[in-house]
Design an enzyme around this catalytic site. Structure first.
Site, mmCIF file in Angstrom:
data_model
loop_
_atom_site.group_PDB
_atom_site.id
_atom_site.type_symbol
_atom_site.label_atom_id
_atom_site.label_comp_id
_atom_site.label_asym_id
_atom_site.label_seq_id
_atom_site.Cartn_x
_atom_site.Cartn_y
_atom_site.Cartn_z
ATOM 1 N N ASP A 286 0.876 -1.166 0.000
ATOM 2 C CA ASP A 286 0.000 0.000 0.000
ATOM 3 C C ASP A 286 0.923 1.229 0.000
ATOM 4 O O ASP A 286 2.115 1.126 0.273
ATOM 5 C CB ASP A 286 -0.948 -0.013 1.198
ATOM 6 C CG ASP A 286 -2.151 0.910 0.971
ATOM 7 O OD1 ASP A 286 -2.079 1.748 0.048
ATOM 8 O OD2 ASP A 286 -3.138 0.800 1.706
HETATM 9 C C1 BGC Z 1 -4.956 3.386 0.212
HETATM 10 C C2 BGC Z 1 -5.072 2.451 -0.973
HETATM 11 C C3 BGC Z 1 -4.922 3.239 -2.245
HETATM 12 C C4 BGC Z 1 -3.585 3.951 -2.218
HETATM 13 C C5 BGC Z 1 -3.295 4.750 -3.473
HETATM 14 C C6 BGC Z 1 -3.725 4.254 0.150
HETATM 15 O O1 BGC Z 1 -3.764 5.254 1.106
HETATM 16 O O2 BGC Z 1 -4.957 2.650 1.405
HETATM 17 O O3 BGC Z 1 -6.301 1.793 -0.944
HETATM 18 O O4 BGC Z 1 -5.043 2.407 -3.349
HETATM 19 O O5 BGC Z 1 -3.562 4.841 -1.114
HETATM 20 O O6 BGC Z 1 -4.039 5.893 -3.503
#
Ligand code: BGC
Length: 765
Positions: free
Chosen positions: A709
């Site tokens: 993530d």
């Molecule tokens: C989130 C993800 C997301 C990523 C990219 C993160 O903060 O947990 O679900 O895909 O950011 O934006």
């Protein structure tokens, strides 16, 4: 267009027929509206007050009619061209002569909402304004029928609130006041709730003065119109709850410990999550207002001719569904099993299969067929009560229940009876907890848990058995079968390899960074984009896309074919905007109503979660766009999500928190999976060899690429060793180089990750 032309050059070319743009097109917005109406759940409809017809007069109360929330915040948000709010949706029906809407209230709600927005309050977070007596009087003079609207917003990085009158799970004091004054003055009361997750249901469940309740979720950009479709009977509701609605917040077994600490979450309730708790634990059935799988229709259905039998280790179930009412409608047939308690203890009901009918005319009958392997009913023995680390079908009788909610079922005549325990799968212990003192058993008592040490031995990856090609090869040569991928990788220098295991700068309209980007070898820079409710492109990019209903609403459709279409439509928008990887589906379990991102996730049930996610992945990947099943796993709380430790038994991990991912991986092989921020029993998810390599890849046969993530707190070298292939949105080149020089990681460790990344890129158009 040539392979990767879009990814490499970002041409602004529409992909629709005759050069039409498909992003945010009427066709996709219609699909969003269709999915929205299909997912709304009619919880109450006394005296069949709904649908409203023949120019029925209504007065609409509550700022939510204007402050309508299309979806949650953060990466789950979508930038749209317009949103149709509830008031506007109802007015469209008025223009069609179906209802008459009292106009004297809207300016008040609009001005109040706008005033609060201008002070910085987010849409959906405004407080309910005090309703002037005069407006109430005038509305009451116009009609005896009131529609009360309530909305909720939540987002990424924070959790919701669960105290009475705080205006989140429970009503605020101002909302209570508004509702009381409307109840005092109107004879017929309809309630519409616009929220991404469960909220308190006791206030309408226990109040006879409220006739009808529509749980409309956060239903995307056309949600207001979809609500109006149902209110006026243009669509017959067919949504069924994907979560149990309990009487009070503290009736959910995870509520006691949800806010215990910011550093950890202890999953004491174990596998007894959602209806598995309410239907099993003695006395817990009394705590339910609306059970899992429940939802009313404007027509009536009879489910009959239930037949179940065993054939080659598969349980087959069929039933006839007859529309016995007076209007068209759809029904969802649900099959639950009840396994013998045995030594492991079992939930008294578990969802095994389901099927939504197509639209049935009054009097029409449809036969539905469902099937599932007997092995799906096995339970995991994580403490060695029978056989350590195995899935077991315990001896005894397995019963089957068929109906239209977990509560409203008929027992099938057939029982699956076995005289001896059957080990269906012998696995090895993975990610077991050392700090979980106790866990719940099926009688509501708790057993002490042993403290396990993580003894996993990592296997070194096999070095790639290939020589570098004689002359430099391009990635397209690999696609065309001229050079093997292993040989292609062999020609890359260490620095070039390292450059591939972290994110790359944005190009085009992207805002969540890319992967690949080694022009010398023709490796495109593949852009990613969020999120579960539609392609998310930041407003300053100048592109608006289609906002579909939130994932919970999609789950409540119980219609994988519809979710496939949503996935396919979103993937087309990704493609048109030169995005290669769509960061969806999000599929964590609704463990507690307060998790700030529940709206992005499907359900409290892993089977429904897995089936919906698998359908979405199939739809997405049919367009040669990569899906990303996220966040693996046990990311069930937002506060301190980067450093909070989810302390959970291996059984609950496998049967609840991993199960949806397992179904999705086995059924539809997402090309990427995203590891979560949190720790799982002491080890960060992205550094977790047990979860990523042993379970995801070795046990389930996952063939794709694993990404972190974004901006997590983990160590990139440990991630590479765990099998997490890429760090997003960027990595630390020098650190990896140093680790390589010091022998902490080997070139082979990086090569296996690069191989997964390139294999994924080669699947894209
Ligand atoms: C989130 C993800 C997301 C990523 C990219 C993160 O903060 O947990 O679900 O895909 O950011 O934006």
């Amino acid at each position: 267009m040539n392979k990767w032309s879009r990814l490499r050059y970002s041409p602004c070319l529409p992909i629709g027929k005759d050069g039409r743009r498909i992003t945010g097109s009427d066709e996709h917005i219609r699909l969003s509206r269709e999915a929205a109406a299909e997912g709304m759940v009619l919880l109450k409809n006394e005296k069949r007050l709904l649908p409203l017809r023949d120019g029925k007069r209504i007065a609409v109360f509550g700022k939510a009619q204007y402050d309508y929330v299309k979806g949650g915040g953060g990466s789950g948000d979508v930038t749209v061209d317009h949103v149709t709010n509830i008031y506007e949706g109802l007015k469209i029906k008025e223009s069609e002569g179906k209802i008459c809407v009292y106009d004297g209230l809207i300016d008040f709600y609009k001005n109040e909402s706008e005033r609060q927005y201008s002070c910085g309050t987010h849409n959906g977070m405004t407080s309910e304004p005090e309703l002037p007596q005069e407006l109430l009087d005038k509305a009451a003079a116009y009609t005896d029928t009131a529609l009360i609207t309530i909305c909720r917003f939540s987002g990424e990085g924070w959790d919701r609130k669960g105290k009475p009158q705080d205006g989140d799970f429970y009503l605020s004091a101002q909302e209570e006041k508004m509702i009381d004054s409307v109840l005092d003055r109107f004879k017929n009361i309809i309630v519409v709730i616009n929220a991404g997750a469960q909220t308190d249901s006791e206030w309408y469940h226990s109040n006879d003065r409220i006739s009808s309740v529509l749980y409309a979720w956060q239903s995307g950009m056309e949600g207001g119109l979809a609500i109006a479709d149902i209110i006026c009977g243009d669509v017959t509701p067919s949504g069924k709850l994907a979560d149990t609605f309990a009487k009070r917040f503290f009736d959910y077994p995870s509520s006691d410990s949800f806010e215990e600490s910011e550093d950890y979450v202890k999953y004491y309730e174990d596998i007894y999550v959602g209806y598995r708790y309410f239907e099993t634990i003695p006395g817990a059935d009394k705590k339910v207002n609306y059970p899992f799988g429940f939802g009313l229709s404007y027509t009536d259905f009879e489910i009959s001719d239930i037949n179940a039998y065993l054939n080659e280790n598969t349980i087959n179930v069929s039933a006839s569904v007859t529309n016995t009412g007076k209007t068209y409608g759809k029904e969802v047939v649900q099959v639950y099993y009840s396994a013998p308690q045995g030594k492991l203890g079992k939930p008294s009901r578990e969802l095994a299969a389901f099927k939504k009918t197509d639209l049935l005319a009054p009097g029409e009958t449809r036969k539905v067929y469902m099937a599932f392997p007997v092995y799906d009913m096995a339970s995991y023995d994580d403490t060695g009560k029978i056989k350590m680390s195995s899935y077991i079908l315990e001896k005894g009788s397995y019963r089957f229940y068929v109906g239209n909610s977990v509560r409203n079922t008929v027992k099938a005549d057939f029982e699956y009876i076995i005289d001896n325990d059957i080990i269906t799968e012998q696995l090895t212990q993975q990610a077991a907890p050392c700090k979980l003192e106790k866990r719940m058993l099926s009688d509501g008592s708790f057993e002490n848990m042993p403290s396990y040490k993580n003894n996993t031995k990592r296997s070194e990856p096999e070095p790639l058995a290939a020589e570098a090609p004689n002359s430099p090869a391009m990635l397209i040569d690999v696609c065309e079968g001229k050079v093997s991928l292993d040989s292609f990788i062999k020609q890359l220098t260490d620095d070039e390899l390292i450059g591939l295991v972290y994110g790359q700068p944005n190009t085009g309209v992207a805002d969540t960074y890319g992967m690949g980007n080694l022009g010398k070898y023709g490796i495109p820079n593949v852009m990613t984009a969020d999120g579960p409710a539609g392609i998310r492109i930041l407003p300053d990019r100048g592109v608006t896309t289609t906002a579909f209903p939130c994932a919970t609403a999609l789950a409540c459709t119980w219609d994988p074919e519809l979710i496939y279409r949503v996935g396919k439509a979103g993937a087309k928008e990704a493609k048109e905007n030169n995005i290669g990887i769509w960061l969806t589906p999000a599929m964590n379990i609704h463990r507690n109503p307060l998790c700030g991102r529940n709206f992005e996730y499907f359900s409290e049930d892993p089977l429904l979660t897995g089936k919906m996610a698998a359908a979405k992945v199939r739809g997405i990947q049919s367009q040669h766009i990569a899906a990303s099943a996220k966040h693996l796993c046990a990311n069930n709380k937002e506060v301190n999500r980067m450093d909070s430790d989810s302390i959970v038994s291996e059984r609950a991990l496998r049967e609840i928190y991993l199960k949806g991912f397992e179904i999705c991986v086995k059924e539809s092989q997402p090309w990427t999976v995203m590891s979560s921020y949190n720790l799982i029993n002491g080890a960060r998810a992205s550094e977790n060899y047990d979860i990523i390599t042993n379970i995801l890849r070795n046990e389930w046969g996952f063939k794709g690429m694993v990404t972190t993530d974004w901006n997590n707190h983990a160590d990139e070298c440990k991630e590479l060793l765990a099998g997490n292939d890429i760090k997003m949105p960027f990595g630390f080149h020098e650190q990896i180089k140093e680790a390589l020089a010091e022998g902490k990681i080997t070139r082979s460790d990086i090569e296996v990750c690069v191989k997964c990344i390139l294999e994924m890129i080669m699947k894209l158009d």
